[in-house]
Design a protein around this motif. Structure first.
Motif, PDB file in Angstrom:
ATOM      1  N   TYR A 107       3.923  -9.986   8.158  1.00  0.00           N
ATOM      2  CA  TYR A 107       4.284  -8.622   7.740  1.00  0.00           C
ATOM      3  C   TYR A 107       4.916  -8.652   6.345  1.00  0.00           C
ATOM      4  O   TYR A 107       4.535  -7.875   5.466  1.00  0.00           O
ATOM      5  N   ARG A 116       3.392  -6.924   3.014  1.00  0.00           N
ATOM      6  CA  ARG A 116       4.193  -5.872   2.357  1.00  0.00           C
ATOM      7  C   ARG A 116       4.378  -6.216   0.871  1.00  0.00           C
ATOM      8  O   ARG A 116       4.193  -5.361  -0.002  1.00  0.00           O
ATOM      9  N   PHE A 154       0.000  -1.948  -5.455  1.00  0.00           N
ATOM     10  CA  PHE A 154       0.178  -0.528  -5.782  1.00  0.00           C
ATOM     11  C   PHE A 154       1.007  -0.312  -7.044  1.00  0.00           C
ATOM     12  O   PHE A 154       0.925   0.735  -7.665  1.00  0.00           O
ATOM     13  N   TRP A 158      -4.449   5.113  -8.364  1.00  0.00           N
ATOM     14  CA  TRP A 158      -3.721   5.843  -7.321  1.00  0.00           C
ATOM     15  C   TRP A 158      -3.095   7.112  -7.888  1.00  0.00           C
ATOM     16  O   TRP A 158      -3.113   8.164  -7.265  1.00  0.00           O
ATOM     17  N   ARG A 210      -8.475  12.633   2.215  1.00  0.00           N
ATOM     18  CA  ARG A 210      -7.018  12.457   2.260  1.00  0.00           C
ATOM     19  C   ARG A 210      -6.299  13.816   2.301  1.00  0.00           C
ATOM     20  O   ARG A 210      -5.282  13.955   2.963  1.00  0.00           O
ATOM     21  N   GLY A 261       6.214   4.907   3.479  1.00  0.00           N
ATOM     22  CA  GLY A 261       5.107   4.536   2.592  1.00  0.00           C
ATOM     23  C   GLY A 261       4.637   5.806   1.903  1.00  0.00           C
ATOM     24  O   GLY A 261       3.488   6.225   2.025  1.00  0.00           O
ATOM     25  N   ASP A 289       9.038   3.735  -0.274  1.00  0.00           N
ATOM     26  CA  ASP A 289       7.834   2.984  -0.612  1.00  0.00           C
ATOM     27  C   ASP A 289       8.256   1.666  -1.264  1.00  0.00           C
ATOM     28  O   ASP A 289       9.208   1.644  -2.044  1.00  0.00           O
ATOM     29  N   VAL A 290       7.525   0.600  -0.950  1.00  0.00           N
ATOM     30  CA  VAL A 290       7.843  -0.695  -1.573  1.00  0.00           C
ATOM     31  C   VAL A 290       7.402  -0.735  -3.023  1.00  0.00           C
ATOM     32  O   VAL A 290       7.870  -1.579  -3.781  1.00  0.00           O
ATOM     33  N   LEU A 292       5.398   3.816  -7.928  1.00  0.00           N
ATOM     34  CA  LEU A 292       4.885   5.051  -7.306  1.00  0.00           C
ATOM     35  C   LEU A 292       6.030   5.980  -6.939  1.00  0.00           C
ATOM     36  O   LEU A 292       5.922   7.206  -7.063  1.00  0.00           O
ATOM     37  N   GLY A 294      11.712   0.544  -1.276  1.00  0.00           N
ATOM     38  CA  GLY A 294      12.049  -0.517  -0.321  1.00  0.00           C
ATOM     39  C   GLY A 294      11.193  -0.435   0.924  1.00  0.00           C
ATOM     40  O   GLY A 294      10.302   0.405   1.047  1.00  0.00           O
ATOM     41  N   ASP A 295      11.502  -1.334   1.845  1.00  0.00           N
ATOM     42  CA  ASP A 295      10.735  -1.478   3.079  1.00  0.00           C
ATOM     43  C   ASP A 295      11.028  -0.324   4.039  1.00  0.00           C
ATOM     44  O   ASP A 295      12.195   0.000   4.271  1.00  0.00           O
ATOM     45  N   MET A 296       9.988   0.236   4.617  1.00  0.00           N
ATOM     46  CA  MET A 296      10.166   1.329   5.583  1.00  0.00           C
ATOM     47  C   MET A 296      10.970   0.876   6.817  1.00  0.00           C
ATOM     48  O   MET A 296      11.488   1.703   7.556  1.00  0.00           O
ATOM     49  N   MET A 302       1.412   7.942   6.557  1.00  0.00           N
ATOM     50  CA  MET A 302       0.007   8.257   6.243  1.00  0.00           C
ATOM     51  C   MET A 302      -0.619   7.121   5.426  1.00  0.00           C
ATOM     52  O   MET A 302      -0.207   6.851   4.295  1.00  0.00           O
ATOM     53  N   ASP A 303      -1.568   6.454   6.021  1.00  0.00           N
ATOM     54  CA  ASP A 303      -2.353   5.393   5.387  1.00  0.00           C
ATOM     55  C   ASP A 303      -1.491   4.267   4.812  1.00  0.00           C
ATOM     56  O   ASP A 303      -1.934   3.534   3.927  1.00  0.00           O
ATOM     57  N   SER A 304      -0.266   4.124   5.331  1.00  0.00           N
ATOM     58  CA  SER A 304       0.574   3.038   4.821  1.00  0.00           C
ATOM     59  C   SER A 304       0.574   1.833   5.762  1.00  0.00           C
ATOM     60  O   SER A 304       1.048   0.770   5.390  1.00  0.00           O
ATOM     61  N   TYR A 324      -2.161  -3.545   7.653  1.00  0.00           N
ATOM     62  CA  TYR A 324      -1.467  -4.535   8.479  1.00  0.00           C
ATOM     63  C   TYR A 324      -2.295  -4.888   9.715  1.00  0.00           C
ATOM     64  O   TYR A 324      -3.032  -4.053  10.247  1.00  0.00           O
TER      65      TYR A 324
HETATM   66  C1  LIG Z   1      -2.566   3.949   0.776  1.00  0.00           C
HETATM   67  S1  LIG Z   1      -0.973   4.278   0.152  1.00  0.00           S
HETATM   68  C2  LIG Z   1      -0.569   5.833   0.919  1.00  0.00           C
HETATM   69  C3  LIG Z   1       0.574   6.531   0.250  1.00  0.00           C
HETATM   70  C4  LIG Z   1       0.937   7.899   0.830  1.00  0.00           C
HETATM   71  N1  LIG Z   1       1.383   7.812   2.197  1.00  0.00           N
HETATM   72  C5  LIG Z   1      -0.236   8.821   0.740  1.00  0.00           C
HETATM   73  O1  LIG Z   1      -0.936   9.019   1.733  1.00  0.00           O
HETATM   74  O2  LIG Z   1      -0.497   9.329  -0.376  1.00  0.00           O
HETATM   75  C6  LIG Z   1       0.019   3.147   1.094  1.00  0.00           C
HETATM   76  C7  LIG Z   1       1.447   3.055   0.607  1.00  0.00           C
HETATM   77  O3  LIG Z   1       2.232   2.389   1.576  1.00  0.00           O
HETATM   78  C8  LIG Z   1       3.180   1.589   0.902  1.00  0.00           C
HETATM   79  N2  LIG Z   1       3.674   0.565   1.847  1.00  0.00           N
HETATM   80  C9  LIG Z   1       2.955  -0.384   2.480  1.00  0.00           C
HETATM   81  N3  LIG Z   1       3.743  -1.133   3.275  1.00  0.00           N
HETATM   82  C10 LIG Z   1       4.997  -0.625   3.156  1.00  0.00           C
HETATM   83  C11 LIG Z   1       6.244  -0.965   3.745  1.00  0.00           C
HETATM   84  N4  LIG Z   1       6.350  -1.971   4.599  1.00  0.00           N
HETATM   85  N5  LIG Z   1       7.334  -0.230   3.412  1.00  0.00           N
HETATM   86  C12 LIG Z   1       7.223   0.799   2.524  1.00  0.00           C
HETATM   87  N6  LIG Z   1       6.058   1.154   1.921  1.00  0.00           N
HETATM   88  C13 LIG Z   1       4.951   0.458   2.248  1.00  0.00           C
HETATM   89  C14 LIG Z   1       2.395   1.051  -0.278  1.00  0.00           C
HETATM   90  O4  LIG Z   1       3.224   0.578  -1.309  1.00  0.00           O
HETATM   91  C15 LIG Z   1       1.585   2.275  -0.692  1.00  0.00           C
HETATM   92  O5  LIG Z   1       2.229   3.063  -1.652  1.00  0.00           O
END
Ligand SMILES: C[S@@+](CC[C@H](N)C(=O)[O-])C[C@H]1O[C@@H](n2cnc3c(N)ncnc32)[C@H](O)[C@@H]1O
Length: 235
Positions: free
Chosen positions: A11, A15, A22, A30, A50, A74, A95-96, A100, A122-124, A138-140, A144
């Protein structure tokens, strides 16, 4: 004496790779995809998909979010956070990818009515974020592995009182084949693969999540975009 460090988990590694991606090679694309900028036909189908996905997730949230604490896990460039705050929600957007988050902060209107947004890099899964009424991802979590997706939902679930709304990349024979072929080529840190997950297997595992049940599930496909929204609600 040498300090000993716990080895990074899959994980953590994923991440960190996503943060580099990104904030690096993917950042410009993006930013364009999430704006009104002109994009190629393929990307336009992704943008349309989206937009439908974001509208679906927002529809699954209460229309009135006043006095509700919501985590946009995310958040990317922040569109969903802004819409939730406009309904009065107290939003924590994480968001990590700090680049963004900076764009999201700049794009957000200064007046959000009763709502507000606390932008965080930072980490969710950071437990200092506290507890929430609703969590949206959403899509974050689509990058994984299934084990990490389920473990992440379990961790988030322990801090959430009402609903968790997330998306996964549904396993389809075509996505599965693309994933297998993708693995044959060295990827470096260009684009972390999307990991397709079987809905059946995910439902079986989520059925064992104590205190939660799967409610709505909707698949959205638009050209090159396919993603599945799923809602977990408290039992
Ligand atoms: C595909 S983008 C989607 C962004 C937003 N949710 C959207 O739909 O527009 C995925 C995002 O999730 C973030 N991300 C992935 N793993 C994460 C984590 N563990 N903690 C925080 N952010 C995370 C990435 O940095 C990226 O900006």
């Amino acid at each position: 004496m040498m300090a000993t460090h716990a080895p990074a988990s899959p994980y953590d590694l994923q991440r960190d790779k996503l943060a580099r991606y990104f904030d690096g090679t993917a950042q410009k694309a993006w930013i364009d995809l999430t704006s009104d900028a002109k994009v190629s036909g393929i990307r336009a189908t992704v943008r349309a998909g989206r937009d439908r996905m974001r509208a679906t997730l927002l529809e699954w949230l209460p229309a009135d979010l006043r006095r509700k604490r919501l985590h946009d896990a995310g958040c990317g460039t922040g569109a969903l956070s802004v819409d939730a705050a406009c309904r009065g929600g107290e939003v924590v957007a994480t968001d990590v990818a700090g680049g963004l988050v900076a764009i999201a902060r700049k794009r957000a209107p200064s007046f959000l009515g009763h709502g507000k947004i606390d932008w965080r890099t930072g980490d969710m899964l950071d437990e200092r974020l506290g507890r929430f009424d609703h969590i949206v991802a959403m899509d974050s979590l689509i990058h994984y592995r299934e084990n990490d997706l389920v473990a992440t939902l379990e961790t988030l679930g322990a801090r959430c009182s009402t609903s968790i709304i997330f998306t996964f990349a549904p396993y389809t024979p075509m996505l599965g084949a693309m994933h297998r072929v993708g693995k044959l080529f060295p990827r470096g840190n260009r684009s972390p693969a999307i990991v397709p997950v079987s809905e059946e297997s995910l439902r079986r595992r989520l059925a064992r999540l104590r205190g939660w049940r799967v409610a709505r599930s909707v698949r959205i496909a638009s050209g090159f975009y396919t993603s599945n929204a799923m809602e977990l609600v408290r039992t």
